[in-house]
Design a protein around this motif. Structure first.
Motif, PDB file in Angstrom:
ATOM      1  N   GLY A   1      -7.454  41.414  -6.299  1.00 51.20           N
ATOM      2  CA  GLY A   1      -6.733  40.962  -7.561  1.00 51.20           C
ATOM      3  C   GLY A   1      -5.972  39.908  -6.957  1.00 51.20           C
ATOM      4  N   ALA A   2      -4.967  40.538  -6.160  1.00 48.76           N
ATOM      5  CA  ALA A   2      -3.854  39.629  -5.622  1.00 48.76           C
ATOM      6  C   ALA A   2      -4.314  38.400  -4.701  1.00 48.76           C
ATOM      7  CB  ALA A   2      -3.018  40.307  -4.844  1.00 48.76           C
ATOM      8  N   VAL A   3      -5.206  38.620  -3.885  1.00 45.15           N
ATOM      9  CA  VAL A   3      -5.885  37.787  -2.732  1.00 45.15           C
ATOM     10  C   VAL A   3      -6.826  36.770  -3.374  1.00 45.15           C
ATOM     11  CG1 VAL A   3      -7.234  37.328  -0.824  1.00 45.15           C
ATOM     12  CG2 VAL A   3      -5.434  39.231  -0.976  1.00 45.15           C
ATOM     13  N   GLY A   4      -7.712  37.343  -4.295  1.00 44.39           N
ATOM     14  CA  GLY A   4      -8.772  36.315  -5.080  1.00 44.39           C
ATOM     15  C   GLY A   4      -9.840  35.888  -3.820  1.00 44.39           C
ATOM     16  N   GLU A   5     -10.004  34.673  -4.005  1.00 44.93           N
ATOM     17  CA  GLU A   5     -10.948  33.942  -3.145  1.00 44.93           C
ATOM     18  C   GLU A   5     -10.292  33.326  -1.961  1.00 44.93           C
ATOM     19  OE1 GLU A   5     -13.895  31.137  -4.892  1.00 44.93           O
ATOM     20  OE2 GLU A   5     -12.695  31.334  -6.671  1.00 44.93           O
ATOM     21  N   ALA A   6     -10.799  33.725  -0.711  1.00 43.38           N
ATOM     22  CA  ALA A   6     -10.387  33.233   0.423  1.00 43.38           C
ATOM     23  C   ALA A   6     -10.416  31.819   0.477  1.00 43.38           C
ATOM     24  CB  ALA A   6     -10.725  33.886   1.700  1.00 43.38           C
ATOM     25  N   GLU A   7      -9.646  31.122   1.105  1.00 40.55           N
ATOM     26  CA  GLU A   7      -9.943  29.586   1.502  1.00 40.55           C
ATOM     27  C   GLU A   7     -11.355  29.510   2.480  1.00 40.55           C
ATOM     28  OE1 GLU A   7      -7.918  25.791   4.078  1.00 40.55           O
ATOM     29  OE2 GLU A   7      -6.643  27.641   3.741  1.00 40.55           O
ATOM     30  N   ASP A   8     -12.239  28.576   1.989  1.00 43.38           N
ATOM     31  CA  ASP A   8     -13.547  28.798   2.562  1.00 43.38           C
ATOM     32  C   ASP A   8     -13.355  28.304   3.923  1.00 43.38           C
ATOM     33  OD1 ASP A   8     -16.200  28.994   2.716  1.00 43.38           O
ATOM     34  OD2 ASP A   8     -16.383  26.808   2.242  1.00 43.38           O
TER      35      ASP A   8
ATOM     36  N   LEU B   1      -9.754  48.961 -11.803  1.00 43.67           N
ATOM     37  CA  LEU B   1      -9.201  48.182 -12.718  1.00 43.67           C
ATOM     38  C   LEU B   1      -7.727  48.189 -12.970  1.00 43.67           C
ATOM     39  CD1 LEU B   1     -11.370  48.452 -15.841  1.00 43.67           C
ATOM     40  CD2 LEU B   1     -11.285  46.531 -14.408  1.00 43.67           C
ATOM     41  N   ARG B   2      -7.041  49.434 -12.559  1.00 49.31           N
ATOM     42  CA  ARG B   2      -5.600  49.651 -12.566  1.00 49.31           C
ATOM     43  C   ARG B   2      -5.178  48.888 -11.565  1.00 49.31           C
ATOM     44  NH1 ARG B   2      -5.824  54.468 -12.640  1.00 49.31           N
ATOM     45  NH2 ARG B   2      -5.411  55.314 -10.564  1.00 49.31           N
ATOM     46  N   GLY B   3      -5.809  48.715 -10.356  1.00 49.95           N
ATOM     47  CA  GLY B   3      -5.390  47.934  -9.151  1.00 49.95           C
ATOM     48  C   GLY B   3      -5.201  46.510  -9.427  1.00 49.95           C
ATOM     49  N   LEU B   4      -6.268  46.211 -10.156  1.00 49.51           N
ATOM     50  CA  LEU B   4      -6.463  44.707 -10.712  1.00 49.51           C
ATOM     51  C   LEU B   4      -5.241  44.226 -11.479  1.00 49.51           C
ATOM     52  CD1 LEU B   4     -10.092  44.042 -11.331  1.00 49.51           C
ATOM     53  CD2 LEU B   4      -8.992  42.902  -9.581  1.00 49.51           C
ATOM     54  N   ARG B   5      -4.949  45.182 -12.419  1.00 50.25           N
ATOM     55  CA  ARG B   5      -3.904  44.961 -13.365  1.00 50.25           C
ATOM     56  C   ARG B   5      -2.542  44.818 -12.717  1.00 50.25           C
ATOM     57  NH1 ARG B   5      -6.418  49.306 -16.354  1.00 50.25           N
ATOM     58  NH2 ARG B   5      -7.853  48.809 -17.592  1.00 50.25           N
ATOM     59  N   ASP B   6      -2.415  45.767 -12.028  1.00 49.33           N
ATOM     60  CA  ASP B   6      -1.134  45.900 -11.232  1.00 49.33           C
ATOM     61  C   ASP B   6      -0.837  44.778 -10.490  1.00 49.33           C
ATOM     62  OD1 ASP B   6      -0.432  48.678 -12.305  1.00 49.33           O
ATOM     63  OD2 ASP B   6      -1.177  49.706 -10.622  1.00 49.33           O
ATOM     64  N   SER B   7      -1.946  44.236  -9.956  1.00 52.30           N
ATOM     65  CA  SER B   7      -1.756  42.862  -8.960  1.00 52.30           C
ATOM     66  C   SER B   7      -1.344  41.561  -9.808  1.00 52.30           C
ATOM     67  CB  SER B   7      -2.995  42.818  -8.251  1.00 52.30           C
ATOM     68  OG  SER B   7      -4.115  42.002  -9.171  1.00 52.30           O
ATOM     69  N   GLY B   8      -1.370  41.697 -11.080  1.00 54.25           N
ATOM     70  CA  GLY B   8      -1.257  40.560 -11.812  1.00 54.25           C
ATOM     71  C   GLY B   8      -2.360  39.958 -12.436  1.00 54.25           C
ATOM     72  N   TRP B   9      -3.509  40.297 -12.023  1.00 57.28           N
ATOM     73  CA  TRP B   9      -4.748  39.785 -12.156  1.00 57.28           C
ATOM     74  C   TRP B   9      -4.878  39.780 -13.920  1.00 57.28           C
ATOM     75  CZ3 TRP B   9      -9.351  41.677 -14.761  1.00 57.28           C
ATOM     76  CH2 TRP B   9     -10.288  40.758 -14.467  1.00 57.28           C
TER      77      TRP B   9
ATOM     78  N   ALA C   1      -6.220  40.323   5.380  1.00 59.27           N
ATOM     79  CA  ALA C   1      -5.781  39.619   4.324  1.00 59.27           C
ATOM     80  C   ALA C   1      -5.070  40.777   3.003  1.00 59.27           C
ATOM     81  CB  ALA C   1      -6.824  38.865   3.547  1.00 59.27           C
ATOM     82  N   TRP C   2      -5.828  42.042   3.009  1.00 55.64           N
ATOM     83  CA  TRP C   2      -5.543  42.901   2.106  1.00 55.64           C
ATOM     84  C   TRP C   2      -4.470  43.830   2.517  1.00 55.64           C
ATOM     85  CZ3 TRP C   2     -11.352  44.707   1.520  1.00 55.64           C
ATOM     86  CH2 TRP C   2     -11.777  43.508   0.783  1.00 55.64           C
ATOM     87  N   GLN C   3      -3.699  43.526   3.657  1.00 53.23           N
ATOM     88  CA  GLN C   3      -2.975  44.656   4.367  1.00 53.23           C
ATOM     89  C   GLN C   3      -1.788  44.820   3.360  1.00 53.23           C
ATOM     90  OE1 GLN C   3      -1.693  43.934   8.461  1.00 53.23           O
ATOM     91  NE2 GLN C   3      -0.387  45.668   8.499  1.00 53.23           N
TER      92      GLN C   3
END
Length: 386
Positions: free
Chosen positions: A159-166, A297-305, A105-107
């Motif tokens: 940040g981009a993937v967030g929660e996976a579908e359970d 945090l920089r990664g989170l922001r860059d993901s659009g989070w 998922a993170w690839q």
């Protein structure tokens, strides 16, 4: 690396258990070959009842990693394999994570799992996972700059993937179960003699006993906070021994605990584990952790989070509760020979206790920050803070 064992259809290696099955599987996974396949056992937690073994398998110029999942190993207590799909040590989870594709998922954000080459349901009930061998430099030998880049990629991915579908086999409430399952030595936290053992007395910082006892007493509060924070699909065992370089990117192994976690929880595991197992000196931890947090945090922001960064900071700091058990373990084992992860070599006891003592003191500072930050964000005060 240990001397490899030759495995063919007529030779049975006791650790492998069924050499013929391995040989036949290798023929299918690596392609037809003549002569033996060679197995080299890889370092892993041999106590875990889920892991039947991990090997590098080679035949000619072809290689793969073989990991056997089992529930028949016979481990008891904390490391027993579970049939409960939500349990932190559910024995089939890693196979399901790989087969579902969730391990990748993170690839797109620079962190991937090895490719699954084959999943073999063996006649004895075990599951053999045949995985790509990723040849990059292990994170146990990375310089700090590479760890920081990994933290940035982790932030971007979560940040981009967030929660996976359970899925029914993803772990839930992992932290609470994991911490609660390890009770070894907890009675020693209030034992004067335990704190006067030479390794503890001479190498644990002043005030650590007070801080770690307080963390233990506040454990339920910390766990409640962690379970109330923003969620993310999480690896939940992210540390340098499960990570290596994949060109400029990262590869992460051992997805056996994967599931629901707090956003920031994986980083809160990765940073102290880098020092606990002596990959980065404890003296560098404060600066290293601060820079890694900023990278995340920089990664989170860059993901659009667009979430509240204070909640991420709270997750990182409150994740200190995961190591509540470690202080008690160090007290219980202060009179034993100290060995490296996997038990294959000794380590200097004084160095380990000094480095781990310093890291536990750092985590006590995280815990203090969490107690201060949580009420500002609407959480109840910690019991010891009232």
């Amino acid at each position: 690396m240990p001397e490899p064992d030759a495995v063919d259809a007529d030779a049975v290696d006791a650790e492998v258990a069924d050499a013929e099955a391995v040989y036949e599987e290798a023929q299918q996974v690596l392609g037809p070959f003549t002569g033996p396949a060679f197995l080299a056992s890889l370092t892993h937690n041999a106590k875990n009842g889920v892991t039947g073994g991990v090997w590098n398998v080679s035949a000619g110029d072809r290689t793969a990693i073989l990991k056997v999942l089992t529930r028949s190993k016979g481990a008891t207590g904390r490391w027993a394999a579970s049939d409960d799909p939500r349990h932190w040590n559910y024995w089939r989870r890693e196979a399901d994570v790989y087969t579902s594709g969730l391990a990748q998922a993170w690839q797109p954000y620079g962190i991937r799992a090895p490719r699954l080459l084959a999943r073999v349901e063996r006649a004895d009930g075990d599951i053999a996972l045949w995985l790509e061998r990723v040849r990059g430099q292990p994170a146990t030998r990375w310089k700090v700059a590479r760890h920081l880049e990994h933290a940035r990629r982790l932030g971007a991915a979560q940040g981009a993937v967030g929660e996976a579908e359970d899925q029914p086999w993803l772990s839930h409430r992992f932290l609470r179960q994991y911490v609660g399952s390890n009770t070894l030595g907890q009675e020693l936290l209030d034992d004067d003699e335990a704190w006067q053992q030479p390794l503890v007395r001479d190498h644990f910082p002043e005030g650590l006993r007070r801080d770690m006892v307080r963390l233990h007493h506040d454990r339920e509060w910390f766990l409640d906070v962690m379970e109330s924070l923003p969620r993310a699909f999480s690896h939940l065992d992210l540390w340098p021994a499960n990570t290596c370089a994949d060109g400029p990117r990262s590869a992460v192994f051992d997805w056996a605990f994967a599931g629901d976690g707090a956003l920031g929880e994986d980083l809160g595991n990765y940073l102290p584990d880098t020092v606990f197992d002596l990959f980065v000196p404890a003296a560098r931890l404060p600066k290293y952790a601060a820079r890694a947090y900023e990278a995340y945090l920089r990664g989170l922001r860059d993901s659009g989070w667009k979430g509240d960064e204070n909640l991420v900071r709270l997750a990182v700091c409150a994740s200190a509760v995961k190591y509540d058990w470690l202080t008690a373990l160090m007290l219980a084992r202060a009179g034993e020979e100290q060995v490296a992860y996997g038990g294959d070599r000794p380590v200097d006891a004084e160095h380990r206790y000094r480095e781990r003592g310093s890291t536990l003191a750092f985590l006590a500072e995280w815990a203090t920050e969490a107690r201060t930050l949580a009420p500002r964000l609407g959480f109840p005060e910690a019991p010891s803070g009232r």
